[in-house]
Design an enzyme around this catalytic site. Structure first.
Site, mmCIF file in Angstrom:
data_model
loop_
_atom_site.group_PDB
_atom_site.id
_atom_site.type_symbol
_atom_site.label_atom_id
_atom_site.label_comp_id
_atom_site.label_asym_id
_atom_site.label_seq_id
_atom_site.Cartn_x
_atom_site.Cartn_y
_atom_site.Cartn_z
ATOM 1 N N LYS A 156 6.223 -1.133 6.694
ATOM 2 C CA LYS A 156 6.002 -2.577 6.560
ATOM 3 C C LYS A 156 7.286 -3.293 6.123
ATOM 4 C CE LYS A 156 2.670 -1.900 3.627
ATOM 5 N NZ LYS A 156 2.613 -0.427 3.704
ATOM 6 N N THR A 157 7.927 -2.765 5.099
ATOM 7 C CA THR A 157 9.166 -3.386 4.629
ATOM 8 C C THR A 157 10.267 -3.253 5.666
ATOM 9 O OG1 THR A 157 8.518 -2.812 2.357
ATOM 10 C CG2 THR A 157 10.806 -3.441 2.720
ATOM 11 N N GLU B 244 -8.838 33.359 1.501
ATOM 12 C CA GLU B 244 -8.167 32.645 2.587
ATOM 13 C C GLU B 244 -8.598 33.177 3.954
ATOM 14 O OE1 GLU B 244 -6.630 29.996 2.009
ATOM 15 O OE2 GLU B 244 -6.541 30.230 -0.165
ATOM 16 N N ASP C 108 -12.119 23.447 -3.241
ATOM 17 C CA ASP C 108 -13.010 23.418 -2.073
ATOM 18 C C ASP C 108 -14.329 22.730 -2.415
ATOM 19 O OD1 ASP C 108 -11.046 24.878 -0.802
ATOM 20 O OD2 ASP C 108 -11.969 26.806 -1.266
#
Length: 658
Positions: free
Chosen positions: A257-258, A475, A549
């Site tokens: 934005k800037t 995992e 989780d």
């Protein structure tokens, strides 16, 4: 083309003066030399008054028993108003006292000693008695005087006021003379109500243009229309159209934005004022409103021009959020003045306001209405094509290896903002330099992405073999469930190397989609609970490793029920307040009975996802265990390894719970 007929261009501002035709400014009187003169005079007085040797303090008994009988005393002077007696030693007797009292040097002038006289001491009798005990040739003289230091007293009375005057002069007047452009625009106390905006004109224009802003095509079209109006106003006014007074750039942090506003400053051939919303807020009452007035006064003198307010939510927060505070709140006064200047009785023709914020939902409605900020330009996270353009911009300055595929990086970074991509490129260069490479390779970028998303590797962290085994199966559970569910996010790699606060991580490649179905959310929840389910199957007990989780699926389940209306029992109801109008309301917008139903439905979603994860792991136990063992051996595995174990990821149907 520049409009030379514009009266605003004749304003002799700090950046608009012609170097060869400067208007001579009247020379300011500088009275600091008076302070210097007084200081030099005081120093001269102290030096002259102490030009003789500093007298050494002693006692009358020592003078009476040692100095007077030896015939060393030349004169004793009694100072009546100070209750002090000063002793002068004869010149030929000074050598006796030089080593003991005067550091080996003989003082040239007196007095040499002094002692205090108490109220019980009669100096006339004591001095006369001691004098008469000596032979006539060795007798000392006695004198009495009253000593008044008028200059010293005057200096003591004036010293504090002079110091205060010097301090106030430095705070008030000195910064005004050293202000920007020499026009009195400094940071003195009299300038606290002046605008802090930076002015960019031809002489100090920003070098950023729209060519330097990758992506953001729709936003650039909107902003470019404003720039085009300032360059060619007749093109629009000939048809009776009016350019919007203000445009609000809205989007997540780091989306540009800037940078887009800087590009507007570089493209527009008009003065550009840049200021942050926090610059209006000050500890002094009324300063914010005064700075707003001064900013718009300068903007009107420079019209046509652009005013850019970055992080406008610092002053534009909705006034209803301040319930319970004083009615004379400084932020509210500043906001009221801003509203008046943007659309009051006064005209602001030619002054266009650009503002940026990532919290448009908390802005005041009066600020957002038509006539003030007519347009909201959304600057969203870049998509794959836009990320490719951003990578090309940042990689242009990097030394990449031959045949480097930048498009691969754009695919590997979904959800990254422009600032994140710039950080990835810089981090990859640092990693390559740390490894003494001559160019940046693909693996350096992958390591940089892992570093930014997951944190720094912590290989030195001590983990017991049993904990490491639990982490590996945890995992592997995530990886197995996500691989078998078609609606879950595709897995990229799995690691059990600690990163940041995580002991292990599974990296996914989220699909870039705008809407999400119930089936997709349920599959994602099942994949998230795959680690907890794996611990239950392998260890027969659960651990604290699944806290993150559980937090994720809990928020997701409650969002499905209360926000997205995905619960059949609760129905098509959403309790999400996107407008923020109920920000200060007390209590929940539903009954206790409904709250119990929401809790029950959210728990039901989580239980179903947990059962699905358990079922998938039990049905694919061999592959699941083989994957965990491989993870223990290598510590890092990729999607290719899962494909070798489970086969290609396919199937359009979700697994149904039996």
């Amino acid at each position: 083309m520049e409009n030379n007929n514009n009266p605003g261009n004749k304003f002799n501002g700090p950046g608009n003066q012609n170097k060869g035709h400067r208007t001579p400014q009247p020379r300011r009187r500088n009275y600091i030399w008076l302070l210097y003169l007084l200081f030099i005079g005081a120093m001269f007085y102290f030096i002259s008054s102490n030009s003789g040797a500093n007298p050494v303090k002693t006692e009358w008994l020592a003078v009476k028993e040692n100095m007077i009988p030896a015939g060393d005393v030349e004169k004793i002077t009694y100072i009546t108003n100070l209750h002090r007696a000063e002793v002068y030693i004869k010149r030929d007797s000074l050598s006796k006292y030089a080593n003991k009292y005067f550091s080996g040097r003989e003082p040239k002038a007196g007095p040499h000693f002094y002692f205090q006289v108490s109220n019980n001491f009669n100096p006339e009798e004591e001095f006369e008695e001691a004098r008469l005990q000596l032979p006539a040739s060795q007798r000392f003289s006695v004198s009495t005087e009253e000593r008044n230091d008028y200059f010293g007293k005057i200096l003591e009375w004036l010293l504090f006021p002079l110091l205060m005057f010097g301090l106030l002069w430095f705070l008030m007047f000195r910064p005004m003379q050293k202000g920007m452009g020499g026009n009195g625009g400094g940071n003195g106390i009299f300038n606290v109500g002046k605008s802090q905006a930076k002015l960019y004109e031809k002489e100090n224009n920003v070098k950023v243009t729209f060519k330097d802003v990758a992506g953001l095509e729709e936003a650039k079209v909107e902003v470019m229309e404003i720039v085009d109006f300032l360059k060619n106003p007749k093109k629009y006014t000939a048809l009776g159209g009016k350019i919007p007074k203000g445009a609000l750039l809205v989007g997540p942090p780091g989306t540009g934005k800037t940078l887009l506003a800087k590009a507007v400053a570089g493209e527009a051939n008009v003065p550009f004022f840049s200021i942050s919303g926090s610059d209006f807020v000050e500890m002094f009452v009324g300063v914010g409103a005064s700075r707003v007035r001064d900013l718009f006064r300068q903007a009107k003198e420079k019209a046509p021009c652009i005013v850019f307010i970055d992080e406008i939510d610092a002053v534009g927060r909705a006034r209803s959020k301040n319930v319970g505070y004083s009615s004379n709140d400084e932020r509210e006064n500043t906001l009221n003045q801003l509203l008046t200047e943007m659309d009051g009785f006064g005209t602001n023709s030619g002054v266009i306001i650009l503002a940026a914020t990532n919290r448009a939902d908390i802005l005041d409605k009066a600020l957002m209405r038509a006539g003030r900020f007519d347009r909201q330009i959304h600057v969203d996270l870049p998509e794959q094509k836009e990320r490719l353009e951003i990578f090309k911009v940042h990689c242009a300055k990097l030394k990449l290896s031959e045949g480097f595929d930048i498009e691969f990086l754009a695919k590997q970074t979904p959800g990254f903002s422009g600032a994140d991509i710039a950080n990835v490129c810089n981090e990859a260069a640092l990693i390559a330099a740390r490894k003494d490479k001559s160019s940046i390779e693909k693996q350096d970028f992958l390591d940089a992405i892992d570093r930014i998303v997951g944190g720094l590797e912590r290989r030195s962290k001590i983990i017991s073999p049993q904990e490491k085994r639990t982490i590996a199966f945890h995992e592997a559970g995530h990886a197995t469930v996500s691989w078998m569910l078609p609606n879950a996010n595709p897995l990229l790699k799995v690691t059990i190397i600690p990163r940041g606060s995580a002991l292990g991580a599974a990296w996914y490649l989220p699909e870039e989609r705008q809407i999400t179905t119930t089936e997709q959310m349920m599959d994602e929840m099942a994949a998230t609970l795959g680690g907890r389910a794996a611990e239950e199957i392998i260890n027969g007990r659960i651990s604290t490793g699944a806290m993150n989780d559980l937090e994720k699926v809990t928020k997701q389940a409650y969002a499905m029920v209360t926000y997205f209306g995905m619960s059949p029992k609760v129905g098509n109801i959403s309790y999400y307040d996107s407008s923020g109008s109920n920000g200060y309301s007390i209590g929940k917008p539903y009954s206790e009975k409904t709250a119990e139903l929401i809790d029950s439905e959210a728990k039901g979603f989580i239980d179903n996802a947990h059962k699905r994860a358990l079922q998938i792991l039990q049905e694919n136990m061999d592959g699941f265990v083989k994957l965990a063992e491989l993870l223990l051996e290598r510590e890092v595995i990729f999607s290719e390894d899962l494909e070798n174990i489970f086969g290609k990821r396919g199937g359009e149907k979700s697994c149904e719970i039996s």
